[in-house]
Design a protein around this motif. Structure first.
Motif, PDB file in Angstrom:
ATOM      1  N   PHE A  81       0.832  -1.209   0.000  1.00 39.98           N
ATOM      2  CA  PHE A  81       0.000   0.000   0.000  1.00 39.98           C
ATOM      3  C   PHE A  81       0.865   1.258   0.000  1.00 39.98           C
ATOM      4  N   LEU A  82       1.906   1.259   0.855  1.00 38.33           N
ATOM      5  CA  LEU A  82       2.784   2.428   0.934  1.00 38.33           C
ATOM      6  C   LEU A  82       3.525   2.660  -0.373  1.00 38.33           C
ATOM      7  N   LEU A  83       3.963   1.568  -1.027  1.00 35.21           N
ATOM      8  CA  LEU A  83       4.661   1.703  -2.301  1.00 35.21           C
ATOM      9  C   LEU A  83       3.752   2.289  -3.366  1.00 35.21           C
ATOM     10  N   LEU A  84       2.474   1.862  -3.369  1.00 33.15           N
ATOM     11  CA  LEU A  84       1.517   2.406  -4.343  1.00 33.15           C
ATOM     12  C   LEU A  84       1.286   3.883  -4.103  1.00 33.15           C
ATOM     13  N   VAL A  85       1.133   4.267  -2.830  1.00 34.32           N
ATOM     14  CA  VAL A  85       0.907   5.680  -2.495  1.00 34.32           C
ATOM     15  C   VAL A  85       2.100   6.525  -2.922  1.00 34.32           C
ATOM     16  N   ILE A  86       3.308   6.032  -2.622  1.00 32.19           N
ATOM     17  CA  ILE A  86       4.520   6.775  -2.983  1.00 32.19           C
ATOM     18  C   ILE A  86       4.653   6.887  -4.488  1.00 32.19           C
ATOM     19  N   GLY A  87       4.325   5.791  -5.213  1.00 31.92           N
ATOM     20  CA  GLY A  87       4.439   5.796  -6.674  1.00 31.92           C
ATOM     21  C   GLY A  87       3.493   6.778  -7.322  1.00 31.92           C
ATOM     22  N   VAL A  88       2.219   6.764  -6.907  1.00 34.39           N
ATOM     23  CA  VAL A  88       1.224   7.688  -7.467  1.00 34.39           C
ATOM     24  C   VAL A  88       1.572   9.117  -7.103  1.00 34.39           C
ATOM     25  N   GLY A  89       1.951   9.323  -5.844  1.00 35.53           N
ATOM     26  CA  GLY A  89       2.306  10.676  -5.404  1.00 35.53           C
ATOM     27  C   GLY A  89       3.501  11.211  -6.154  1.00 35.53           C
ATOM     28  N   GLY A  90       4.493  10.356  -6.388  1.00 39.08           N
ATOM     29  CA  GLY A  90       5.681  10.786  -7.122  1.00 39.08           C
ATOM     30  C   GLY A  90       5.362  11.173  -8.544  1.00 39.08           C
ATOM     31  N   THR A  91       4.444  10.427  -9.185  1.00 37.65           N
ATOM     32  CA  THR A  91       4.048  10.746 -10.561  1.00 37.65           C
ATOM     33  C   THR A  91       3.365  12.101 -10.625  1.00 37.65           C
ATOM     34  N   VAL A  92       2.463  12.364  -9.671  1.00 38.23           N
ATOM     35  CA  VAL A  92       1.747  13.647  -9.647  1.00 38.23           C
ATOM     36  C   VAL A  92       2.707  14.798  -9.404  1.00 38.23           C
ATOM     37  N   ILE A  93       3.634  14.601  -8.448  1.00 35.33           N
ATOM     38  CA  ILE A  93       4.602  15.658  -8.140  1.00 35.33           C
ATOM     39  C   ILE A  93       5.475  15.947  -9.350  1.00 35.33           C
ATOM     40  N   TYR A  94       5.921  14.881 -10.054  1.00 35.12           N
ATOM     41  CA  TYR A  94       6.775  15.081 -11.233  1.00 35.12           C
ATOM     42  C   TYR A  94       6.024  15.849 -12.312  1.00 35.12           C
ATOM     43  N   ALA A  95       4.754  15.474 -12.560  1.00 41.98           N
ATOM     44  CA  ALA A  95       3.971  16.139 -13.603  1.00 41.98           C
ATOM     45  C   ALA A  95       3.751  17.605 -13.262  1.00 41.98           C
ATOM     46  N   ASN A  96       3.465  17.885 -11.971  1.00 42.39           N
ATOM     47  CA  ASN A  96       3.209  19.263 -11.572  1.00 42.39           C
ATOM     48  C   ASN A  96       4.467  20.115 -11.589  1.00 42.39           C
ATOM     49  N   SER A  97       5.628  19.475 -11.388  1.00 42.92           N
ATOM     50  CA  SER A  97       6.870  20.237 -11.334  1.00 42.92           C
ATOM     51  C   SER A  97       7.541  20.365 -12.700  1.00 42.92           C
ATOM     52  N   HIS A  98       6.987  19.706 -13.728  1.00 44.03           N
ATOM     53  CA  HIS A  98       7.563  19.781 -15.068  1.00 44.03           C
ATOM     54  C   HIS A  98       6.493  20.162 -16.109  1.00 44.03           C
ATOM     55  N   PRO A  99       5.727  21.249 -15.865  1.00 44.51           N
ATOM     56  CA  PRO A  99       4.682  21.606 -16.829  1.00 44.51           C
ATOM     57  C   PRO A  99       5.230  21.976 -18.195  1.00 44.51           C
ATOM     58  N   THR A 100       6.368  22.699 -18.225  1.00 43.39           N
ATOM     59  CA  THR A 100       6.947  23.122 -19.494  1.00 43.39           C
ATOM     60  C   THR A 100       7.394  21.917 -20.312  1.00 43.39           C
ATOM     61  N   GLU A 101       7.986  20.938 -19.630  1.00 45.61           N
ATOM     62  CA  GLU A 101       8.443  19.736 -20.325  1.00 45.61           C
ATOM     63  C   GLU A 101       7.262  18.996 -20.953  1.00 45.61           C
ATOM     64  N   ASN A 102       6.158  18.909 -20.229  1.00 42.62           N
ATOM     65  CA  ASN A 102       4.968  18.237 -20.755  1.00 42.62           C
ATOM     66  C   ASN A 102       4.372  18.999 -21.930  1.00 42.62           C
ATOM     67  N   GLU A 103       4.354  20.318 -21.833  1.00 37.37           N
ATOM     68  CA  GLU A 103       3.839  21.147 -22.927  1.00 37.37           C
ATOM     69  C   GLU A 103       4.689  20.965 -24.183  1.00 37.37           C
ATOM     70  N   GLN A 104       5.997  20.981 -24.016  1.00 38.16           N
ATOM     71  CA  GLN A 104       6.886  20.851 -25.167  1.00 38.16           C
ATOM     72  C   GLN A 104       6.714  19.505 -25.855  1.00 38.16           C
ATOM     73  N   THR A 105       6.500  18.459 -25.073  1.00 37.04           N
ATOM     74  CA  THR A 105       6.265  17.138 -25.663  1.00 37.04           C
ATOM     75  C   THR A 105       5.006  17.157 -26.525  1.00 37.04           C
ATOM     76  N   SER A 106       3.942  17.776 -26.020  1.00 33.69           N
ATOM     77  CA  SER A 106       2.691  17.872 -26.775  1.00 33.69           C
ATOM     78  C   SER A 106       2.868  18.697 -28.045  1.00 33.69           C
ATOM     79  N   ILE A 107       3.573  19.822 -27.926  1.00 29.83           N
ATOM     80  CA  ILE A 107       3.755  20.716 -29.069  1.00 29.83           C
ATOM     81  C   ILE A 107       4.621  20.062 -30.139  1.00 29.83           C
ATOM     82  N   ARG A 108       5.678  19.389 -29.725  1.00 32.10           N
ATOM     83  CA  ARG A 108       6.533  18.707 -30.706  1.00 32.10           C
ATOM     84  C   ARG A 108       5.756  17.618 -31.444  1.00 32.10           C
TER      85      ARG A 108
END
Length: 209
Positions: free
Chosen positions: A61-88
């Motif tokens: 359970f803890l590993l799942l929580v950490i994994g999901v939380g880490g994904t959300v944190i990464y996405a929120n902290s790299h908005p420009t990177e995500n935008e550039q991927t979409s634009i390219r």
């Protein structure tokens, strides 16, 4: 699991007084330091809680929580990177559409300053009969919120290979490549770090809204 509370007299371990594990009423106990330096508390663990299946369930359970939380944190902290991927990705799709003279997808991924009206844009695109030989993205740079500058190498039957800077605009939640700038504007670029061909996002939104 039971947490004992502080009592002035007898019978139970006092929270905040015990600094080492004790055995109380046949239960295993552990003392932990709280976030407050002067406060300690004792947790009594029943024997069944210590069984391996339970511990494995908690661990998973803890590993799942950490994994999901880490994904959300990464996405929120790299908005420009995500935008550039979409634009390219959109620039690549537009390149394929232009080379294949796929009018529907060219309209889907672009806006034209020469024909802001989408119906006129479609009619004029269908009349064009010129092969696009190259549309290579060289660089992508964020100018401001909702606006990027794409540097591309363009070559057609009538146009020699030319480096152009195209605005890419987020309009109503969709990224659009803006074409239709005057070719003469690109002669002004030279070695200038700023582009005379890129206007503010609001300029384009007023034209295409």
């Amino acid at each position: 699991m039971a947490i004992m509370t502080t009592r002035p007299t007898g019978g139970h371990d006092l929270i905040g007084t015990s600094s080492c594990p004790k055995q109380v009423m046949g239960k295993k106990s552990r003392t932990f330091q709280s976030i407050f330096p002067s406060f300690r508390y004792t947790i009594f663990l029943r024997g069944d809680i210590l069984r391996k299946p339970y511990l494995m369930t908690v661990l998973i359970f803890l590993l799942l929580v950490i994994g999901v939380g880490g994904t959300v944190i990464y996405a929120n902290s790299h908005p420009t990177e995500n935008e550039q991927t979409s634009i390219r990705s959109i620039l690549k799709k537009y390149e394929r559409a232009a080379k294949n003279h796929d009018v529907n997808n060219m309209i889907k991924f672009s806006l034209d300053l020469s024909w802001p009206n989408q119906k006129q844009f479609e009619e004029n695109l269908k009349k064009l009969n010129e092969d696009v030989l190259k549309f290579d993205t060289v660089a992508l740079e964020k100018i401001e919120t909702d606006l990027y500058k794409a540097t591309v190498l363009v070559q057609t039957e009538s146009l020699e290979e030319t480096q152009m800077e195209l605005p890419v605009l987020n309009l109503n939640g969709q990224w659009k490549i803006i074409v239709g700038q005057d070719i003469d504007d690109y002669e002004k670029l030279g070695d200038s770090p700023t582009s005379p061909t890129i206007k503010p996002a609001e300029f384009y939104k007023k034209i295409f809204s």
